[in-house]
Scaffold this active site. Structure first.
Site, PDB file in Angstrom:
ATOM      1  N   ARG A 240      -8.602  10.078 -14.661  1.00 43.33           N
ATOM      2  CA  ARG A 240      -9.259  11.057 -13.799  1.00 43.33           C
ATOM      3  C   ARG A 240      -8.508  12.365 -13.931  1.00 43.33           C
ATOM      4  NH1 ARG A 240     -13.095   8.411 -13.698  1.00 43.33           N
ATOM      5  NH2 ARG A 240     -14.307   7.576 -11.957  1.00 43.33           N
ATOM      6  N   GLU A 269     -15.188  19.432 -13.155  1.00 44.58           N
ATOM      7  CA  GLU A 269     -16.198  18.953 -14.121  1.00 44.58           C
ATOM      8  C   GLU A 269     -17.567  19.421 -13.674  1.00 44.58           C
ATOM      9  OE1 GLU A 269     -15.945  14.719 -14.754  1.00 44.58           O
ATOM     10  OE2 GLU A 269     -13.856  14.798 -15.351  1.00 44.58           O
ATOM     11  N   HIS A 288     -15.991  13.883 -20.362  1.00 41.63           N
ATOM     12  CA  HIS A 288     -16.010  12.640 -19.566  1.00 41.63           C
ATOM     13  C   HIS A 288     -16.967  11.600 -20.186  1.00 41.63           C
ATOM     14  CE1 HIS A 288     -15.206  11.045 -15.232  1.00 41.63           C
ATOM     15  NE2 HIS A 288     -15.290  10.039 -16.095  1.00 41.63           N
TER      16      HIS A 288
HETATM   17  C1  GLV Z   1     -15.905   6.621 -15.405  1.00 42.77           C
HETATM   18  O1  GLV Z   1     -15.131   7.526 -15.342  1.00 42.77           O
HETATM   19  C2  GLV Z   1     -15.889   5.495 -14.515  1.00 42.77           C
HETATM   20  O2  GLV Z   1     -15.137   5.515 -13.531  1.00 42.77           O
HETATM   21  O3  GLV Z   1     -16.661   4.557 -14.761  1.00 42.77           O
END
Ligand code: GLV
Length: 337
Positions: A240, A269, A288
């Site tokens: 994260r 983001e 991401h």
């Molecule tokens: C993606 O970042 C997730 O948490 O699945």
């Protein structure tokens, strides 16, 4: 019995929606890409028993207040830092997530990022496209470090950390890891060594983050820790964004405290193209997408739907986040189907 009402905040891949529709009245936000506005989310959950959300939907007190019938929040993600889990538990709301099904996708991507940034693959591609390949082959062109013999530090050794370690073992590297739990079983099988975070930062040529975002991991990688890394080391983040203090990272890159970074997640983001991180050649940026294999995204949808339906059936969901909720509102009291 009336069919439970469920709100889904995005069009998710099949078979997710079909599983929900078999036994629930399902309302889906009509977009594959964009979330409902906050106002829309608050209105849509008003009469719902179940909510299937994404990591971009902030699920907090305000949402719970707006949804007096809500029994389950099923997130289409493994991370659940966007959900106020403690508050959900207090209210007897089940929270579920999608661990396991995206582990391989994220681990494969992590290895890809490590190679991309150390071997300068993205930089090389950009260079050709911009006309920069203007000399014949020569020994110094776009060189980077070899992985073999290097030390890789994994911070966080959950499912994804283990899967990354497994893949990296074949590169003949030394692997150090830190986790809040010592993983004796994995240490022996994968021949990896436990170390504290500061040792990992001091000794590793590559540091890869695999911890969830919690109040304890927020800005875990801050200025002080970045200064401990080797000048030749790379930082990889597929966890994260907020696990890293972005401002400190920009300073580290600007002042050469580390050799580079590969980042799939950000404090902000989408990351705007004007962000200082976009100015560094030695940084690989991806939006991401570590779990973005077709297979993983389908399995996530299936698991998120199964989690939600299980709770409404009064059955134990495959991936429950807040086990304490079982005593706040036992499953038999949730049962609607
Ligand atoms: C993606 O970042 C997730 O948490 O699945």
């Amino acid at each position: 019995m009336a069919r439970p009402k469920v709100y889904v905040t995005r069009i998710i891949p099949e078979p997710g929606l079909s599983i929900l529709k078999e036994c629930c009245d399902v309302e889906v936000h009509p977009s594959k890409e964009l979330p409902p506005s906050r106002q829309e989310l608050l209105e849509k959950v008003r009469d719902k028993d179940g909510l299937l959300c994404l990591l971009t939907d902030k699920i907090d007190r305000e949402v719970f207040d707006a949804a007096p019938n809500l029994k389950v929040v099923s997130t289409y993600s493994v991370g659940f830092d966007h959900i106020d889990v403690a508050e959900a538990t207090r209210r007897g709301i089940y929270v579920t997530h999608t661990p396991g099904v995206l582990t391989d996708a994220v681990a494969e991507f992590t290895v890809g990022l490590i190679l991309a940034v150390t071997r300068r693959i993205v930089e090389a591609d950009k260079l050709i496209r911009s006309g920069g390949w203007d000399k014949p082959w020569h020994p110094y062109f776009l060189t980077g470090p070899e992985l073999k013999g290097k030390t890789i530090g994994l911070i966080g050794l959950g499912r994804i950390g283990v899967a990354v370690a497994k893949r990296l073992s074949s590169f003949d590297v030394r692997i150090l890891y830190y986790d809040i739990e010592r993983r004796w079983d994995v240490e022996t099988v994968l021949n990896i060594q436990y170390a504290d975070i500061d040792t990992i930062l001091r000794e590793s040529d590559i540091v890869s983050l695999h911890v969830p975002l919690t109040k304890d991991t927020y800005h875990l990688i801050n200025e002080e820790r970045l200064r401990k890394m080797k000048k030749t080391a790379y930082l990889i983040n597929t966890a994260r964004g907020a696990v890293v203090d972005t401002e400190a990272l920009v300073k580290a890159l600007k002042e050469g405290w580390i050799a580079g970074a590969a980042l799939d997640v950000f404090e902000q983001e989408p990351l705007p193209p004007s962000h200082p991180l976009t100015r560094f050649e030695n940084v690989v940026l991806t939006p991401h997408i570590a779990s973005a294999t077709i297979e993983a995204r389908q399995r996530m949808a299936e698991l998120a739907a199964k989690n939600l339906v299980a709770v409404l059936k009064g059955e134990m969901p495959p991936a429950l986040v807040n086990k304490e909720v079982l005593s706040v509102r036992p499953l038999e009291k949730v049962k609607m189907i």
